[in-house]
Design a protein around this motif. Sequence first.
Motif, mmCIF file in Angstrom:
data_model
loop_
_atom_site.group_PDB
_atom_site.id
_atom_site.type_symbol
_atom_site.label_atom_id
_atom_site.label_comp_id
_atom_site.label_asym_id
_atom_site.label_seq_id
_atom_site.Cartn_x
_atom_site.Cartn_y
_atom_site.Cartn_z
ATOM 1 N N LEU A 146 0.807 -1.210 0.000
ATOM 2 C CA LEU A 146 0.000 0.000 0.000
ATOM 3 C C LEU A 146 0.844 1.265 0.000
ATOM 4 C CD1 LEU A 146 -2.005 -2.242 0.985
ATOM 5 C CD2 LEU A 146 -3.175 -0.450 2.258
ATOM 6 N N GLN A 179 -10.812 -1.725 -0.522
ATOM 7 C CA GLN A 179 -10.242 -0.406 -0.227
ATOM 8 C C GLN A 179 -8.723 -0.416 -0.362
ATOM 9 O OE1 GLN A 179 -11.435 1.170 3.582
ATOM 10 N NE2 GLN A 179 -10.244 3.037 3.357
ATOM 11 N N ASP A 180 -8.097 -1.498 0.114
ATOM 12 C CA ASP A 180 -6.644 -1.603 0.017
ATOM 13 C C ASP A 180 -6.195 -1.843 -1.420
ATOM 14 O OD1 ASP A 180 -6.396 -1.194 2.726
ATOM 15 O OD2 ASP A 180 -6.311 -3.328 3.216
ATOM 16 N N GLN A 194 -6.112 1.350 -3.041
ATOM 17 C CA GLN A 194 -4.985 2.132 -2.544
ATOM 18 C C GLN A 194 -3.680 1.716 -3.210
ATOM 19 O OE1 GLN A 194 -4.555 4.794 -0.822
ATOM 20 N NE2 GLN A 194 -2.309 4.647 -0.737
ATOM 21 N N ASN A 253 -1.474 4.414 -5.094
ATOM 22 C CA ASN A 253 -0.079 4.664 -4.747
ATOM 23 C C ASN A 253 0.811 4.613 -5.989
ATOM 24 O OD1 ASN A 253 2.726 3.138 -3.669
ATOM 25 N ND2 ASN A 253 2.034 4.866 -2.422
#
Length: 269
Positions: free
Chosen positions: A111, A133-134, A137, A141
């Motif tokens: 992440l 959600q991760d 992300q 990123n």
Amino acid sequence: MFEFEDFPWFPNWLRDYGTDFLRAISDRADYYEHIIPIMNEVLERSNESTFIDIASGGGGGWEKILRRLIRSKPEVKVVLTDLYPNHAAFAKLESKFPEHVTRCAYPVDALEVPPCLRGVRTQFMSFHHFEAQDAQQILANAVAQCSPVLIVEAQERNVFNLLKFIALSPLSVWLVTPGIRPFKWRRILFTYLLPIVPAYLLWDGLVSVCRTYTLDELLDFAYRADPDQAYIWEVGKTESRLMPVCYLLGYPVENHSDSPSGTFKTSAP
């Protein structure tokens, strides 16, 4: 749903036995043969020569991938990273390709990848470990650091794959384990006499199938992670000899001037 290998309390030696098996089976099955043209494409479009492999596990698949990539791109390099690095497996691959493979000795969070790790980010059979959600992300990123990204999953979320996994997983663990190197008596003990390794791999494998994202879901993550439409995104599916291999490819628009910004498309090479 959870996978045992994701928990920090899970024994490292047992996690390594699992990633060793996954490396061995992916090398034998050669899942990623038809992904090679896509990997060559992203290197050319992004003007990169290095892959930053995220959540590498045991480095499964990279041996055959590299042997093919080196033929056309002898300068290609791979950096292996993981939150729980399998140091022995990384070292083994590094010894086979000393000019092409390096490893991160420190944990790398998918992440928040350190900006010093520059190159095309890849994930093979690991993206499903991250909740929605991760997962978004991870892509955000990459976009924030202008890093091209290639996500690959050698499975699909459906009942057929679940049934196939139930039927084949324990059998494949028992058949493949004797050939895994380095040979370890404790691996034999916990595979055959106390079958902890087959049991945990069966559970984690079934959960993996259930958690694998569809192509539409991957594109949705990409859309949300790239609100400024700074990337070109592509999803597709290739057919290996054993199972379909799905992928999400993304790279900055500025690296490919012929395509309009915010391109979202599907492909089936």
